[in-house]
Design a protein around this motif. Structure first.
Motif, PDB file in Angstrom:
ATOM      1  N   LEU A  97      16.679  10.079 -58.211  1.00  0.00           N
ATOM      2  CA  LEU A  97      15.874  10.636 -59.387  1.00  0.00           C
ATOM      3  C   LEU A  97      14.288  10.757 -59.083  1.00  0.00           C
ATOM      4  O   LEU A  97      13.603  11.818 -59.083  1.00  0.00           O
ATOM      5  N   LYS A  98      14.047   9.828 -58.313  1.00  0.00           N
ATOM      6  CA  LYS A  98      12.357   9.870 -58.105  1.00  0.00           C
ATOM      7  C   LYS A  98      11.999  10.919 -57.232  1.00  0.00           C
ATOM      8  O   LYS A  98      11.352  11.492 -57.296  1.00  0.00           O
ATOM      9  N   CYS A 100      13.812  13.676 -56.750  1.00  0.00           N
ATOM     10  CA  CYS A 100      13.996  14.939 -57.427  1.00  0.00           C
ATOM     11  C   CYS A 100      12.793  15.199 -58.194  1.00  0.00           C
ATOM     12  O   CYS A 100      12.353  16.361 -58.254  1.00  0.00           O
ATOM     13  N   LYS A 101      12.278  14.495 -58.759  1.00  0.00           N
ATOM     14  CA  LYS A 101      11.049  14.570 -59.602  1.00  0.00           C
ATOM     15  C   LYS A 101       9.935  14.961 -58.933  1.00  0.00           C
ATOM     16  O   LYS A 101       9.056  15.808 -58.970  1.00  0.00           O
ATOM     17  N   ASP A 102       9.803  14.216 -57.778  1.00  0.00           N
ATOM     18  CA  ASP A 102       8.642  14.752 -56.642  1.00  0.00           C
ATOM     19  C   ASP A 102       8.777  15.809 -56.063  1.00  0.00           C
ATOM     20  O   ASP A 102       7.838  16.674 -55.834  1.00  0.00           O
ATOM     21  N   ASN A 104      10.253  18.494 -57.740  1.00  0.00           N
ATOM     22  CA  ASN A 104      10.547  19.411 -58.677  1.00  0.00           C
ATOM     23  C   ASN A 104      11.949  20.020 -58.740  1.00  0.00           C
ATOM     24  O   ASN A 104      12.011  21.315 -58.550  1.00  0.00           O
ATOM     25  N   THR A 106      15.673  21.248 -59.526  1.00  0.00           N
ATOM     26  CA  THR A 106      16.619  21.557 -60.590  1.00  0.00           C
ATOM     27  C   THR A 106      18.063  21.729 -60.211  1.00  0.00           C
ATOM     28  O   THR A 106      18.945  21.764 -60.843  1.00  0.00           O
ATOM     29  N   ASN A 128      20.230  13.987 -66.290  1.00  0.00           N
ATOM     30  CA  ASN A 128      18.822  14.236 -66.164  1.00  0.00           C
ATOM     31  C   ASN A 128      18.539  15.834 -65.778  1.00  0.00           C
ATOM     32  O   ASN A 128      17.506  15.997 -65.499  1.00  0.00           O
ATOM     33  N   ILE A 130      19.762  18.109 -64.010  1.00  0.00           N
ATOM     34  CA  ILE A 130      19.719  18.549 -62.622  1.00  0.00           C
ATOM     35  C   ILE A 130      21.202  18.901 -62.103  1.00  0.00           C
ATOM     36  O   ILE A 130      22.093  18.248 -62.481  1.00  0.00           O
TER      37      ILE A 130
END
Ligand code: SF4
Length: 460
Positions: A97-98, A100-102, A104, A106, A128, A130
């Motif tokens: 998840l980290k 994926c967030k870094d 961006n 989707t 989340n 995605i």
């Protein structure tokens, strides 16, 4: 009191065993597998020796796993990848998840990986927001149907081509009478766009190769290559037991996995990935992460006897050979790894009390051990699990008493010779009502061995 998992397993098994249509489909698909296995085997001048050698290599890899893991980490890190150690599923999910967030992210394209099933990655990503798209055709079918894989190699083994045509018609609006070729083209068209959209590609690893710091991925559709080469970020998630010491070992393991997995001499695409795109290269991801997952594997490693179950290369041959699997199917187990090897490792990776019943879901015929390309003594490990369950107090009082009495009677000649077979049948079968629920009657022969022996000696 049976665990909730055991009750569910028994209930589902009962339904599936009586489902003749299910059995027909499984037997049909496994018969196709059985028909091609000899072709794969024919490439080995001595298949038994090849299996023996593979077992030795895996023995070395697992006995010194700590050293090989460090060697792998240091090499692949030097080649630009980042290694993440995940102790459990939660750890792995949080790290993904980290990333994926870094980035961006989707949309993720994912190639077939049982480890991602083990950590329930798709559900987690969906929560989340995605989107995670399965790109292996069998997995894509299962994802469309909202079902987990049925088999570790052949995710949709329990579906006929008519079932798949119906599913595609419902979900994608295709012609219900479409042929497998037409359906494959539809899936291909849908998936192509997803590779372009995805910011991240996730794959598993068939082998982690220590001496080159590489990941070996084996597949028949090219979807894993697209998943790891097209998106800008590639995440590999692999169980730590996938280790082999050297690139040279692949000349043995690739054909073995192909032969016992699908009957092919060698799988269509075999890819070695040793890091992200390097300077001057024209393709490949900008970033590569390798998540090395424990999630209960070191529990198995700690047990000298069970350690050998970590040699498994997930070929699925033991599932195809198992008379229990062929009757109850893959979903009754409710585990990521089903069949004989799943029954060995699940109680040790998760909880013995909850999952020990799987070790009893075996006839102990030894067919699984016979077919295993790395010669794991699967049926003996099932017995070992049963032994462990008794030693740690996971067996019930009635069962312990029954076996105690049985042992006492069997060791005493006078007891054995007391009464005729009708009386013995009545006594024993009245005591084991619970045990008999899923088994036939215990029937004693008319004469005991001792009586027959005495008579025979009298004749001579
Ligand atoms: S235990 Fe052996 S036969 Fe079963 S999946 Fe693993 S390698 Fe294949």
């Amino acid at each position: 009191m049976p665990s909730q998992q055991e009750q569910s397993f028994l209930a589902k098994s009962k339904i599936k065993t009586a489902d003749l249509e299910h059995r027909r489909k499984i037997n049909f698909n496994i018969s196709k597998y059985n028909a091609v296995i000899p072709q794969g085997k024919s490439q080995f001048s001595d298949v038994n020796l090849a299996k023996e050698r593979a077992k030795n290599v895996k023995w070395r890899a697992i006995e010194t796993l700590d050293q090989y893991l460090e060697e792998f980490e240091s090499r692949i890190t030097r080649q630009g990848a980042k290694v993440i150690w995940a102790e459990n599923a939660q750890d792995a999910l949080e790290n993904i998840l980290k990333i994926c967030k870094d980035k961006n992210c989707t949309t993720i394209v994912k190639s077939k990986s049982m480890v991602t099933e083990e950590i329930h990655l798709n559900d987690f990503l969906e929560k989340n927001k995605i989107e995670s798209v399965e790109t292996d055709l069998g997995e894509y079918i299962q994802q469309l149907d909202g079902e987990p894989p049925y088999h570790i190699v052949t995710p949709a083994m329990h579906k006929s081509k008519e079932d798949v045509a119906k599913l595609f018609a419902q979900k994608l609006g295709t012609d219900p009478s479409a042929t497998p070729e037409q359906l494959t083209l539809v899936a291909r068209e849908k998936l192509r766009q997803r590779y372009i959209d995805a910011e991240i590609g996730i794959t598993g690893a068939n082998f982690i190769v220590a001496d080159i710091g590489g990941i070996a991925v084996t597949e028949n559709e090219g979807n894993a290559r697209l998943s790891c080469a097209w998106p800008k970020t590639h995440i590999v998630i692999a169980g730590i037991e996938k280790m082999i010491p050297s690139i040279n070992d692949l000349s043995l393991f690739w054909p073995l996995l192909s032969t016992f997995g699908t009957g092919q001499k060698v799988t269509v695409y075999n890819t070695l990935i040793t890091g992200p795109r390097q300077a001057g290269e024209t393709d490949g991801p900008e970033d590569m992460y390798v998540i090395l997952l424990d999630n209960g594997r070191t529990n198995i490693l700690a047990s000298e006897k069970q350690r050998e179950s970590l040699y498994c290369i997930r070929c699925g041959a033991c599932l195809n050979a198992c008379p229990v699997y062929k009757n109850i199917g893959g979903h009754a187990y409710e585990t990521t790894y089903s069949g004989p090897i799943g029954s060995v490792i699940t109680p040790n990776m998760r909880d013995l009390g909850d999952w020990k019943h799987l070790s009893y879901a075996s006839t102990l015929c030894g067919n699984c051990t016979e077919v295993c390309p790395v010669k794991i003594n699967i049926h003996e490990l099932l017995l070992e699990n049963r032994n462990e369950a008794v030693k740690t107090g996971e067996s019930n009082f009635g069962e312990r008493m029954a076996w105690k009495l049985w042992k006492r009677a069997m060791l005493n000649r006078r007891t054995m010779n007391t009464g005729n077979s009708t009386i013995k049948n009545w006594v024993v079968n009245s005591f084991v009502k619970e045990w008999k629920k899923n088994r036939g009657e215990i029937v004693f022969p008319k004469k005991s061995f001792n009586q027959m022996w005495t008579e025979m000696k009298g004749k001579n």
